[in-house]
Enzyme design. Sequence first.
Site, PDB file in Angstrom:
ATOM      1  N   ARG A  59       0.845  -1.203   0.000  1.00 46.02           N
ATOM      2  CA  ARG A  59       0.000   0.000   0.000  1.00 46.02           C
ATOM      3  C   ARG A  59       0.880   1.252   0.000  1.00 46.02           C
ATOM      4  NH1 ARG A  59      -1.984   2.309   4.361  1.00 46.02           N
ATOM      5  NH2 ARG A  59      -2.098   0.392   5.581  1.00 46.02           N
ATOM      6  N   TYR A 113     -15.158  15.906 -17.870  1.00 46.32           N
ATOM      7  CA  TYR A 113     -15.861  14.625 -17.778  1.00 46.32           C
ATOM      8  C   TYR A 113     -16.881  14.715 -16.634  1.00 46.32           C
ATOM      9  CZ  TYR A 113     -16.217   9.686 -16.309  1.00 46.32           C
ATOM     10  OH  TYR A 113     -16.661   8.458 -15.918  1.00 46.32           O
ATOM     11  N   ASP A 186      -6.073  17.391 -16.777  1.00 43.73           N
ATOM     12  CA  ASP A 186      -6.396  16.009 -17.119  1.00 43.73           C
ATOM     13  C   ASP A 186      -5.974  15.816 -18.579  1.00 43.73           C
ATOM     14  OD1 ASP A 186      -7.622  13.649 -17.973  1.00 43.73           O
ATOM     15  OD2 ASP A 186      -9.299  13.858 -16.587  1.00 43.73           O
ATOM     16  N   LYS A 211      -7.521   4.360 -20.015  1.00 41.20           N
ATOM     17  CA  LYS A 211      -7.807   4.685 -21.421  1.00 41.20           C
ATOM     18  C   LYS A 211      -6.608   4.349 -22.313  1.00 41.20           C
ATOM     19  CE  LYS A 211     -11.790   6.116 -19.918  1.00 41.20           C
ATOM     20  NZ  LYS A 211     -11.649   6.612 -18.602  1.00 41.20           N
TER      21      LYS A 211
END
Length: 395
Positions: A59, A113, A186, A211
């Site tokens: 983690r 988005y 972004d 993506k």
Amino acid sequence: MTNSERLDTLFVHAGQPQRWPNQVPTAPPIIASTSFRTGSPEEMDRILGGTEAGFTYSRHANPTVEAFQEAVRALEGGEVAQAFSSGMAALDAALFAVGLGPGDRLLLSVDLYGATMNLSHEIWGAMGVEVCDANLTDGDGWIETVRAWRPKAILVESLSNPLMKVPDLPRIIHEAHQVGAAVIVDNTFATPCLLRPLTLGADLVVHSATKYFGGHGDAVGGVVVGTQQYAGRLHQYVKLRGSVLSPFDAWLLHRGVKTLGVRFDRQCQNARELAQRLDASGVFRRVYYPGLLHHPSHARATQLFGGRGYGAVVTVDVPGGRERVFRLLSRLTLVGSATTVGDVYTLCLYPRVASHRNQTPEALAAAGISDDTLRIAVGLEAVEDIAADILSAMD
Ligand code: PLP
């Protein structure tokens, strides 16, 4: 039978690597280990205390995730990169990294988005951050907003989803820095193939690695890249919120990055050719692609992307709205109807029911998204086949 040959001991210890071979594997290994044995307790103390680099617990850091981060860091030209379990987690981490807190102001581009809008308004808004949307692409009315409103951070997409608008990033960064605001970009739709916002002075770059980085539609992840000053907060976020990227997904995404250049190049060529064919067909009310001369961002895209391409998404307005769009989607045979971009497959998405489903009518109108808008994420198939499938579904 000795102690170490008892079955119960062998179950857990047999085959464990005791030392690494000298040969370096050509492909990066997947190291799925949750924890790491250190050479000594002192070494673990130093790593956990941050005075020595190394691995203790996945983690906090993991070698396979780190290899992916390093690839993206180098591509974006940043000093640090931190991976997350999704693009949304990466966006949330970027907002945390710039230090937003109650009473601070966050300025959003109206073209973001849908889920990024909702994250900002609903989650950060509920925490006391003042959130405001502005048209950061057309005209220069936004400059007055930045000067008067003095936000702490500005969040913008370098190539907007789904209408492929290109904001004037150098100007936005300049104006933001005049009022001390951090600019988060972004860069998912442009990828570093077209633009590297950090080289223009942006403070943080975010990707939905799901993506184009992954490219094959089989891994979800996100990454934030920036300067060293953000390293501490980005790492704190992943450690304490726990939105870690799994080593297997990191490995898939890193493998995808290796072919990003050739895939994206071809996808951009396909998209340009498809946009021209759909535009020439005259069956759509409008075709949005910045490589077309009539797209409002054509000149800026040419200048900012340096002729390297115009992205791999083509958006169209289908006359007849939802009913006609649904008919088109159900008639497609080669092209899929699915909610992502960046895959090797061409996929159509109807923003009104998917990416922008939860936007208010005002927000949709501000972004220019209507019941007619249909997004086509262009893949690697022969462009003649993609165009034929879409045009015959429109008949
Ligand atoms: N940013 C953009 C531009 C997107 O299109 C998406 C998802 O579609 C995201 C961020 C969120 O990424 P993820 O789905 O990996 O959480």
